[in-house]
Design a protein around this motif. Sequence first.
Motif, short mmCIF file in Angstrom:
data_model
loop_
_atom_site.label_atom_id
_atom_site.label_comp_id
_atom_site.label_asym_id
_atom_site.label_seq_id
_atom_site.Cartn_x
_atom_site.Cartn_y
_atom_site.Cartn_z
N PRO A 71 0.70 -1.29 0.11
CA PRO A 71 -0.01 0.12 -0.09
C PRO A 71 0.73 1.16 0.03
CG PRO A 71 -0.76 -1.66 1.57
CD PRO A 71 0.35 -2.30 0.89
N TYR A 72 2.25 1.12 0.34
CA TYR A 72 2.88 2.43 0.61
C TYR A 72 3.97 2.41 -0.65
CZ TYR A 72 1.06 1.42 5.25
OH TYR A 72 0.30 1.38 6.01
N VAL A 73 3.96 1.84 -1.55
CA VAL A 73 4.67 1.73 -2.96
C VAL A 73 3.96 2.39 -4.09
CG1 VAL A 73 5.95 0.34 -4.48
CG2 VAL A 73 6.21 -0.37 -2.20
N GLU A 74 4.54 3.52 -4.49
CA GLU A 74 3.74 4.20 -5.69
C GLU A 74 4.14 3.48 -7.07
OE1 GLU A 74 4.38 8.40 -7.79
OE2 GLU A 74 3.86 8.46 -5.62
N SER A 75 5.25 2.96 -7.24
CA SER A 75 5.75 2.31 -8.56
C SER A 75 6.96 1.50 -8.48
CB SER A 75 6.00 3.62 -9.44
OG SER A 75 7.11 4.38 -9.35
N MET A 76 7.27 0.69 -9.18
CA MET A 76 8.22 -0.16 -9.20
C MET A 76 9.04 -0.24 -10.53
SD MET A 76 9.46 -3.56 -9.82
CE MET A 76 7.74 -4.69 -9.82
N ASN A 77 10.28 -0.43 -10.68
CA ASN A 77 11.06 -0.75 -11.99
C ASN A 77 11.92 -1.89 -11.51
OD1 ASN A 77 11.66 -0.51 -14.60
ND2 ASN A 77 13.63 0.58 -13.97
#
Length: 242
Positions: A105-111
Amino acid sequence: MKKMILFLLLFPLMGIAQQESRILHMFELKIKMNQGQKFQEGMKKWKDCYLENSGTDTWNVWNRVQGEGGVVAVTYFMDKWAEMDEGPQEADNACQSIFQSEVFPYVESMNHNIASTMPDYSKSPTSGNKVVWVTFFRTNNSTVFNEVIKDVSSTYKEAKGEPLGYWYDFAGGGQDDPDYMVSLPYKNFAGLDAEWDGPWDVYEQKHGKEKMTKMRDKFREALDDSWAYMYKLNEDLSNQSQ
């Protein structure tokens, strides 16, 4: 933990010495504004659960120092690609709900990037490094780029006993992703204050200014772009091998 990060990070976010080469996975996470503390608490709770359930994987969590705030990098190694065929461990399954409710829930985006180590160009593995300076390269001619770093690294090794840092060759990626990176390790930030001879300085000392200039120009011509960041190890969230 390796498989849990791979499966759980991808699904929820998309839905909403001479050494053998190893494979490095890098997950760069952008944490939501003002949610860094909650993310850290969730990751620490997940780590505690994983270790209590006898999880055996190791990983590092790095906080990026410069640039846009709230960027965290999670890294781990594999020895073979076949490890990606393996399913989650019992510890992964036991702690899955913590990831879903207290980390995602606290992660906006991931690469997610994957790279192979380049042991022929790299120094021997060391431990106790808590700061790294990582330079990324995007190239237009990988053959020429490799020729240059091979020559410069071997010259540095001959003069100083071993190459300066750790080189990685990226496996695919988007058009804006890097093709290579080199990581320079430090025990702490104070290590950045130490004086040292850069690779081009050492190359010039060995081969003369004219050859160094030609080699450096060759390097720059093979390069489309480069950028660098420092990262600090988050020891509370990492699980390093002893």
